[in-house]
Design a protein around this motif. Structure first.
Motif, PDB file in Angstrom:
ATOM      1  N   LEU A 168       9.461   9.185  13.997  1.00 28.09           N
ATOM      2  CA  LEU A 168       8.782  10.470  14.127  1.00 28.09           C
ATOM      3  C   LEU A 168       9.245  11.462  13.055  1.00 28.09           C
ATOM      4  O   LEU A 168       8.446  12.257  12.553  1.00 28.09           O
ATOM      5  N   LYS A 169      10.526  11.411  12.701  1.00 28.52           N
ATOM      6  CA  LYS A 169      11.023  12.280  11.626  1.00 28.52           C
ATOM      7  C   LYS A 169      10.371  11.903  10.305  1.00 28.52           C
ATOM      8  O   LYS A 169       9.890  12.774   9.567  1.00 28.52           O
ATOM      9  N   HIS A 170      10.317  10.604   9.995  1.00 26.60           N
ATOM     10  CA  HIS A 170       9.638  10.170   8.769  1.00 26.60           C
ATOM     11  C   HIS A 170       8.163  10.575   8.804  1.00 26.60           C
ATOM     12  O   HIS A 170       7.610  11.030   7.806  1.00 26.60           O
ATOM     13  N   LEU A 171       7.530  10.391   9.958  1.00 28.82           N
ATOM     14  CA  LEU A 171       6.113  10.724  10.102  1.00 28.82           C
ATOM     15  C   LEU A 171       5.865  12.214   9.861  1.00 28.82           C
ATOM     16  O   LEU A 171       4.923  12.597   9.160  1.00 28.82           O
ATOM     17  N   VAL A 219       2.732  -5.257   9.380  1.00 30.71           N
ATOM     18  CA  VAL A 219       3.706  -4.573   8.524  1.00 30.71           C
ATOM     19  C   VAL A 219       4.950  -5.454   8.430  1.00 30.71           C
ATOM     20  O   VAL A 219       5.603  -5.737   9.432  1.00 30.71           O
ATOM     21  N   ALA A 220       5.252  -5.899   7.206  1.00 33.04           N
ATOM     22  CA  ALA A 220       6.360  -6.825   6.999  1.00 33.04           C
ATOM     23  C   ALA A 220       7.456  -6.238   6.120  1.00 33.04           C
ATOM     24  O   ALA A 220       8.529  -6.830   5.999  1.00 33.04           O
ATOM     25  N   LEU A 228      -0.127   1.137  12.327  1.00 32.42           N
ATOM     26  CA  LEU A 228       1.008   1.403  11.443  1.00 32.42           C
ATOM     27  C   LEU A 228       2.233   1.781  12.270  1.00 32.42           C
ATOM     28  O   LEU A 228       3.324   1.261  12.046  1.00 32.42           O
ATOM     29  N   ARG A 229       2.038   2.686  13.236  1.00 33.39           N
ATOM     30  CA  ARG A 229       3.159   3.116  14.087  1.00 33.39           C
ATOM     31  C   ARG A 229       3.818   1.913  14.747  1.00 33.39           C
ATOM     32  O   ARG A 229       5.029   1.719  14.646  1.00 33.39           O
ATOM     33  N   ASP A 230       3.019   1.101  15.430  1.00 34.28           N
ATOM     34  CA  ASP A 230       3.577  -0.043  16.142  1.00 34.28           C
ATOM     35  C   ASP A 230       4.190  -1.052  15.179  1.00 34.28           C
ATOM     36  O   ASP A 230       5.224  -1.654  15.472  1.00 34.28           O
ATOM     37  N   ARG A 258       0.859  -1.188   0.000  1.00 32.92           N
ATOM     38  CA  ARG A 258       0.000   0.000   0.000  1.00 32.92           C
ATOM     39  C   ARG A 258       0.892   1.234   0.000  1.00 32.92           C
ATOM     40  O   ARG A 258       1.836   1.322   0.775  1.00 32.92           O
ATOM     41  N   LEU A 259       0.543   2.172  -0.856  1.00 31.51           N
ATOM     42  CA  LEU A 259       1.207   3.476  -0.878  1.00 31.51           C
ATOM     43  C   LEU A 259       0.406   4.402   0.018  1.00 31.51           C
ATOM     44  O   LEU A 259      -0.819   4.487  -0.114  1.00 31.51           O
ATOM     45  N   ASP A 260       1.088   5.060   0.926  1.00 32.77           N
ATOM     46  CA  ASP A 260       0.470   6.002   1.864  1.00 32.77           C
ATOM     47  C   ASP A 260      -0.655   5.365   2.682  1.00 32.77           C
ATOM     48  O   ASP A 260      -1.801   5.843   2.682  1.00 32.77           O
ATOM     49  N   PRO A 261      -0.346   4.284   3.411  1.00 34.88           N
ATOM     50  CA  PRO A 261      -1.389   3.680   4.242  1.00 34.88           C
ATOM     51  C   PRO A 261      -1.821   4.647   5.341  1.00 34.88           C
ATOM     52  O   PRO A 261      -1.071   5.560   5.697  1.00 34.88           O
TER      53      PRO A 261
END
Length: 174
Positions: free
Chosen positions: A49-52, A72-73, A15-17, A6-9
């Motif tokens: 957090l920087k990526h987020l 998430v794999a 997702l975070r965890d 998925r692009l931009d889930p």
């Protein structure tokens, strides 16, 4: 079994965890994703957090691969180049597949998903990424169509006495 990419889930606790767990597992298995083991999810959290923040501001997009359980794999972050003379290519960062799924072809599937995602960007002609020498990653990326376009010897210090090359790879999209 294959991964669903998925692009931009949607960003939320799952997702975070999932990304934190994946990044921790990959790092602790010796993956070259910005950390040296041992790490915990709390060690990885500032990088997430920087990526987020970059995702929230539209500078970065996430390609996430989910296994059959919805975990998430695999991930890759795609970042716009901000230099006005280099906006025709993007960076791929934090490219990783969970250690339990390695050897199943999911890395190659992830790189195809990254290429597909890059083609959705306006006016993007290539993808660049860097990898740590001494891991064989440059051979993997070459098998996915990337070409080595630069190498800085001993640029990455993994530990005292263990310096690795920083290798830049490029995939033209035309």
């Amino acid at each position: 079994m294959t991964l669903e990419f998925r692009l931009d889930p949607p960003v939320g606790p799952e997702l975070r965890d999932g990304v934190l767990a994946l990044w921790t597992e990959v790092s602790n298995a010796g993956g070259a994703v910005g950390f040296v083991p041992p790490v915990t999810p709390e060690d990885v959290r500032p990088a997430w957090l920087k990526h987020l923040a970059d995702m929230t501001e539209g500078r970065t997009r996430l390609v996430a691969g989910y296994d059959a359980t919805g975990t998430v794999a695999a991930t890759a972050f795609l970042t716009h180049n901000t230099h006005r003379l280099m906006r025709h290519w993007i960076w791929a960062y934090t490219v990783m597949v969970h250690p339990a799924h390695q050897g199943k072809g999911y890395g190659r599937d992830l790189m195809r998903a990254v290429e597909d995602a890059a083609r959705t960007f306006d006016a993007i002609e290539a993808i660049r990424l860097t990898c740590r020498g001494g891991t064989g990653l440059e051979d993997f990326y070459a098998s996915c169509g990337y070409k080595e376009v630069g190498r800085v010897p001993d640029a990455i210090r993994v530990a005292d006495g263990d310096d690795r090359d920083d290798i830049t790879m490029l995939l033209p999209l035309h």
